[in-house]
Scaffold this active site. Structure first.
Site, PDB file in Angstrom:
ATOM      1  N   SER B  55       0.847  -1.184   0.000  1.00  0.00           N
ATOM      2  CA  SER B  55       0.000   0.000   0.000  1.00  0.00           C
ATOM      3  C   SER B  55       0.885   1.238   0.000  1.00  0.00           C
ATOM      4  CB  SER B  55      -0.927  -0.010   1.228  1.00  0.00           C
ATOM      5  OG  SER B  55      -1.937   0.963   1.052  1.00  0.00           O
ATOM      6  N   GLU B  56       0.452   2.260  -0.732  1.00  0.00           N
ATOM      7  CA  GLU B  56       1.301   3.428  -0.991  1.00  0.00           C
ATOM      8  C   GLU B  56       1.851   4.080   0.275  1.00  0.00           C
ATOM      9  OE1 GLU B  56      -1.547   2.568  -2.562  1.00  0.00           O
ATOM     10  OE2 GLU B  56      -2.122   4.224  -3.880  1.00  0.00           O
ATOM     11  N   ASN B  57       1.078   3.995   1.372  1.00  0.00           N
ATOM     12  CA  ASN B  57       1.503   4.692   2.590  1.00  0.00           C
ATOM     13  C   ASN B  57       2.527   3.899   3.395  1.00  0.00           C
ATOM     14  OD1 ASN B  57      -0.679   2.924   3.081  1.00  0.00           O
ATOM     15  ND2 ASN B  57      -1.067   3.864   5.057  1.00  0.00           N
ATOM     16  N   GLY B  58       3.359   3.133   2.718  1.00  0.00           N
ATOM     17  CA  GLY B  58       4.511   2.522   3.369  1.00  0.00           C
ATOM     18  C   GLY B  58       4.228   1.196   4.036  1.00  0.00           C
ATOM     19  N   SER B  97       8.438   3.823  -0.233  1.00  0.00           N
ATOM     20  CA  SER B  97       7.249   3.135  -0.726  1.00  0.00           C
ATOM     21  C   SER B  97       7.033   3.425  -2.214  1.00  0.00           C
ATOM     22  CB  SER B  97       6.021   3.581   0.077  1.00  0.00           C
ATOM     23  OG  SER B  97       4.880   2.895  -0.361  1.00  0.00           O
TER      24      SER B  97
END
Lengths: 227, 221
Positions: B55-58, B97
């Site tokens: 997921s993009e948020n790390g 990320s």
């Protein structure tokens, strides 16, 4: 003795000038330096340019700062949220500028600023309206656009642990943009849930080394409160 | 009622669309799922097959949604939903990320879309040039950076117009990026010839599908 830990919000916020570029950590409700935003509201600096992933929700934190007319421009990837009423009202009224940046380009622009890289080529945005007016270059058969680094005058960071040298850890998805805001800003200000003795954070576990941090305030607020 | 060719077919449900896409993801792939129907894909990975979700948020190694009493308030995905972490998962900051995305490390990204063109162009972030407050998020990074981009979407809009087109009328997310599309009517590859039909909903004929598609369809060679 080096001690970056300050005892009051006023000490933490001192010296922030009108017109500053403020880099803001946080993604969703997690990792948001909300206490620092309240401190900035109290401190009084205005005509600010704020870079953050989102453009605030409800009437607190960044949304409150905007509602008070203190933000000239927002640089973000996703100005929508569960409750973006303040931003949308200002934007429709032409009272705030918006620069939309792809999320990865926003993160990389901050990292580049922290790393002394003034600009970089990326494939993100090529062939879209993000590429309009930007330098294009073909490298090894692929087209890239040039993106500028994004340096902050002030970085507002939410951390899990901090020590007096400014070493930081983060909690789970609370890391997000925070380490980037710290490294990319001339004045990096941190709110930390826990203050540890020097040496109390395992050097292997430090995420943001203290060299990127200027001041720390202990703000043990607990868990983020939903969306 | 007589059974005409156009009334006899049964469109895929959203869970079926997600299941069809999930079945095509091999073990070991690193996969990012966009917000909306694509998120459902993670529920249909066959038991015993290891696929690692990003997921993009790390968040890398993301698991399913938690039980209500086991929510971790600091553990969310890019859709701002609570998630869990699988053993072996890891956190990183946003630039790392997106290095996974932009550096070509993700095997697959599956996004929703407003329109996909026969040349692989995708439009999924703004529906007009004058959107009041456009919001792109990580879509352009994912579309340009992942090794493969698949799209999971309804075949037509609510008013019946095709989301598969010869040329996108909405602002592009990325040109020439989409490799495969799963809709409620068909599975299609995007090739140099344009849209190639790999499979269709039960009872649907190629003529029916073509009638609902705004670009020329081809059969596999």
């Amino acid at each position: 003795m080096i001690n970056k830990i300050v005892q009051s919000m006023a000490d933490l916020m001192s010296g922030i000038k009108d017109g500053s570029v403020v880099l803001l950590g946080g993604f969703g409700s997690v990792g948001q330096p909300n206490a620092l935003l309240d401190g900035l509201i109290e401190q009084g600096a205005t005509d600010l340019i704020v870079a953050a992933n989102n453009a605030g929700a409800g009437h607190v934190g960044l949304a409150r700062l905007m509602e008070l007319g203190r933000v000239r421009k927002i640089i973000c990837s996703f100005p929508r949220s569960s409750d973006p009423v303040v931003f949308e009202t200002l934007y429709r009224a032409g009272k705030i500028e918006l620069e939309i940046v792809p999320q990865g380009t926003l993160a990389e622009r901050m990292r580049a600023a922290g790393a002394g890289v003034p600009a970089f080529f990326t494939a993100t945005g090529v062939g879209t309206k993000m590429a309009v007016g930007k330098e294009h270059r073909e490298i090894d058969g692929r087209t890239y656009i040039l993106e500028q680094s994004l340096k902050g005058d002030v970085g507002l960071v939410e951390a899990w642990e901090a020590d007096r040298w400014g070493n930081l850890t983060y909690k789970q998805a609370g890391r997000n943009f925070n380490p980037l805001c710290a490294m990319a800003s001339a004045l990096s200000l941190v709110q930390a849930q826990h203050i540890r003795e020097l040496g109390g954070i395992d050097p292997d576990h430090v995420v943001t080394p203290g060299i990127f941090v200027d001041r720390v305030l202990h703000v043990p607020y607990g868990d983020p409160s939903g969306f | 009622m007589s059974e005409t060719a156009t009334s006899a077919f049964k469109p895929f449900t959203r869970p079926q669309m997600a299941q069809r896409a999930a079945a095509d993801i091999p073990e070991g792939w690193y996969v990012n799922l966009g917000i909306g129907i694509p998120t459902m894909i993670s529920d249909y990975v066959p038991v015993g097959r290891e696929v690692i979700f990003h997921s993009e948020n790390g968040v890398l190694g993301m698991g399913p949604a938690p039980e209500k009493d086991k929510i971790e308030p600091w553990l969310i995905n890019a859709g701002k939903q609570y998630v869990t972490m699988l053993p072996g998962g890891s956190f990183c900051h946003h630039a790392d990320s997106f290095s996974m995305i932009r550096g070509g490390h993700l095997d697959l990204c599956v996004l929703g879309a407003f329109q996909v063109a026969g040349n692989g162009d995708i439009a999924n972030w703004a529906t007009s040039e004058n959107d009041t407050a456009p919001a792109v998020g990580g879509a352009m990074d994912l579309a340009a950076g992942a090794k493969r981009l698949w799209v999971l979407m309804e075949h037509t809009t609510k008013d019946g117009s095709s989301k598969l087109v010869t040329k996108c009328s909405y602002p592009l997310t990325a040109p020439g990026a989409v490799k495969r599309i799963y809709t409620n009517l068909a599975t299609l590859d995007v090739t140099e010839r344009g849209f190639v039909v790999l499979g269709m909903a039960p009872g649907l004929s190629l003529e029916d599908l073509q009638a609902r598609t705004g670009a020329k369809l081809h059969l596999p060679v």
